[in-house]
Design a protein around this motif. Structure first.
Motif, PDB file in Angstrom:
ATOM      1  N   ARG A 192      -8.681   0.205  -5.048  1.00 57.15           N
ATOM      2  CA  ARG A 192      -7.911   0.939  -6.176  1.00 57.15           C
ATOM      3  C   ARG A 192      -9.036   1.795  -6.873  1.00 57.15           C
ATOM      4  N   CYS A 229      -2.833   4.759   3.187  1.00 53.44           N
ATOM      5  CA  CYS A 229      -3.083   6.008   2.642  1.00 53.44           C
ATOM      6  C   CYS A 229      -2.097   7.086   3.306  1.00 53.44           C
ATOM      7  N   PHE A 241      -9.051  -5.548  -3.068  1.00 50.52           N
ATOM      8  CA  PHE A 241      -7.771  -4.700  -3.729  1.00 50.52           C
ATOM      9  C   PHE A 241      -8.480  -3.767  -5.028  1.00 50.52           C
ATOM     10  N   ARG A 242      -9.326  -4.665  -5.791  1.00 53.66           N
ATOM     11  CA  ARG A 242      -9.993  -3.960  -6.848  1.00 53.66           C
ATOM     12  C   ARG A 242     -10.875  -2.821  -6.601  1.00 53.66           C
ATOM     13  N   VAL A 301      -8.090   9.253  -1.240  1.00 51.86           N
ATOM     14  CA  VAL A 301      -8.969   8.506  -1.757  1.00 51.86           C
ATOM     15  C   VAL A 301     -10.000   9.432  -2.056  1.00 51.86           C
ATOM     16  N   TYR A 351       0.918  -1.261   0.077  1.00 52.59           N
ATOM     17  CA  TYR A 351       0.000   0.117   0.144  1.00 52.59           C
ATOM     18  C   TYR A 351       0.693   1.447  -0.151  1.00 52.59           C
ATOM     19  N   GLY A 393      -7.104   4.194  -4.160  1.00 54.76           N
ATOM     20  CA  GLY A 393      -6.161   3.578  -3.415  1.00 54.76           C
ATOM     21  C   GLY A 393      -4.988   2.880  -4.025  1.00 54.76           C
ATOM     22  N   ASN A 394      -3.785   3.007  -3.636  1.00 55.52           N
ATOM     23  CA  ASN A 394      -2.710   2.383  -4.410  1.00 55.52           C
ATOM     24  C   ASN A 394      -2.414   0.804  -3.706  1.00 55.52           C
ATOM     25  N   ALA A 395      -2.740  -0.214  -4.374  1.00 59.41           N
ATOM     26  CA  ALA A 395      -2.478  -1.681  -3.735  1.00 59.41           C
ATOM     27  C   ALA A 395      -1.619  -2.332  -4.693  1.00 59.41           C
ATOM     28  N   ASP A 396      -0.722  -2.560  -4.624  1.00 59.05           N
ATOM     29  CA  ASP A 396       0.228  -3.509  -5.598  1.00 59.05           C
ATOM     30  C   ASP A 396       0.213  -4.798  -4.984  1.00 59.05           C
TER      31      ASP A 396
END
Length: 429
Positions: free
Chosen positions: A416, A392, A412-413, A11, A6, A420-423
């Motif tokens: 995002r 965040c 996660f989808r 957001v 994250y 939000g950033n979720a790799d």
């Protein structure tokens, strides 16, 4: 195995809250008990839902996903001992044991993860008093044989409401009348209210008494098309994200008149200082002070007796709130998919929060910002999802990202989708 990284973000956007896992478990089981074709929708294809479908099939029903719905139809009961793989789902296990016993079906229950270690002693003590033999070395695997008999069922209300729900499903199937008597105060009452609501929808009546519930025997479940409401416990993760990451975040698909205990999340985050308004059935959460130290959030005291599933998300918001937040009456979290109190203490400490555990909760002193770092997800879906809000503010790497499949595979989808950033990084075996 997988990790999720994250990274800081503001957001803003909309999210369709997934269908309630708790309501879906209950509706699927009731539909299976009708002995008639039924459709339950919408249903998220999570691991816990597949576990309950496995149990429904072990009862002899046909049950399959089709376009976000589950269609259940009567089938042929399996010969011999029914084997019920409950995955990691405590609801599946505790709901189905008395149901199989009420039908007089010999069954063996198995599970994975921490489920074999989670408490089952309420049933191992209670069922033999009512005609059912139980074989276990202390957890799973567990085998039952014999037919459940009606009567008085005395059990604690503060271990898990799932034991009570399991009996509420099973006792109407018996010939005689029964009574459930609580020996300790009831916790997580909202889950029992949800059970009673779904039972009524399928034509089963139960009467609340001063001691518990009176359950008439000889009842039949009636077929009903069932619509599953949105999941208030999952909404909490997005309220926490809005509190830390600004918003506005619009939450769709939630029933304002829901009996889910976690509907209390709206009032709890308002007490933190998050602005939440309702417009045409949509809840909009926004923190216009997200750029300030402590983000305009303030600590508070939280009694988690009726809302244990929200504690991870509450703890993350508290880590950024001015002053002290005390979360109490949450000792049952030590016997979930992880020891959630210890897991949240370790995870938030690892990324710079001021937090300490107590016997039944957490004490958190908020900081304007956290340093970030690496945190253990403890193979617990709620721990992994809760830490998204911390991300965040600071970069957070969380292990066991795959655990979200248990309850919310699309998290996660959806995170995002609101910025939000979720790799997610696959770490292999």
């Amino acid at each position: 195995m997988a990790e999720v990284i994250y990274r800081p973000a503001r957001v803003s956007g909309s999210v369709q809250i997934p269908p309630s896992k708790s309501a879906a478990h209950r509706a699927l089981l009731c539909a299976a008990l009708t002995g008639a074709p039924c459709t339950v929708a919408p249903i998220d294809e999570s691991a816990d839902m597949y576990a309950t479908l496995s149990g429904v099939r072990a009862m002899g029903c046909a049950a399959d996903f089709a376009g976000g719905a589950v269609r259940i139809a009567p089938g042929k009961a399996p010969a011999g001992t029914a084997v019920v793989d409950c995955g990691e789902s405590g609801s599946t296990l505790r709901f189905l044991i008395p149901v199989f016993a009420a039908r007089g079906v010999e069954a063996a229950f198995v599970g994975h993860g921490r489920l074999p270690e989670r408490p089952i002693g309420v049933y191992t003590a209670l069922l033999p008093q009512h005609g059912v033999q139980v074989e276990t070395a202390g957890g799973l695997p567990l085998r039952i044989r014999g037919k459940l008999q009606s009567g008085e069922y005395r059990l604690p209300g503060d271990v898990s409401s799932q034991f009570i729900t399991g009996l509420l499903f099973a006792l109407p199937l018996l010939e005689g009348d029964s009574e459930i008597v609580l020996t300790t105060p009831l916790e997580s009452k909202g889950y029992i209210d949800l059970t009673l609501q779904v039972l009524r929808q399928f034509g089963v009546s139960v009467r609340e008494t001063a001691r518990g519930w009176a359950v008439p025997g000889g009842q039949a479940y009636r077929a009903s098309a069932c619509t599953v409401e949105g999941d208030w416990s999952q909404a909490a993760f997005f309220l926490s994200a809005a509190a830390v990451g600004g918003g506005p975040v619009a939450l769709h698909g939630l029933r304002p008149d829901s009996v889910q205990g976690d509907r209390a999340c709206i009032e709890l985050w308002r007490r933190f200082g998050l602005a939440i308004r309702a417009e045409n059935g949509v809840y909009i959460a926004e923190n216009p002070r997200a750029g300030e130290p402590f983000r305009g959030l303030r600590g508070m005291r939280i009694d988690a007796r009726q809302i244990p599933d929200m504690v991870p998300a509450l703890a993350v918001t508290a880590a950024f709130a001015a002053g002290e937040t005390v979360i109490c009456n949450a000792a049952r979290l030590r016997i979930k998919e992880s020891d959630r109190l210890a897991a949240m203490e370790a995870a938030l400490s690892a990324i710079g929060a001021d937090i300490r555990g107590t016997a039944d909760g957490l004490v958190i002193r908020g900081r304007p910002h956290l340093a970030g770092g690496r945190a253990e997800g403890c193979n617990d879906h709620r721990v992994v999802m809760a830490l998204a809000a911390a991300g965040c503010d600071c970069a957070v790497t969380v292990t066991d990202a795959q655990s979200i499949r248990k309850s919310y595979p699309g998290f996660f989808r959806d995170f995002r989708a609101i910025g939000g950033n979720a790799d997610v990084v696959d770490m292999g075996e």
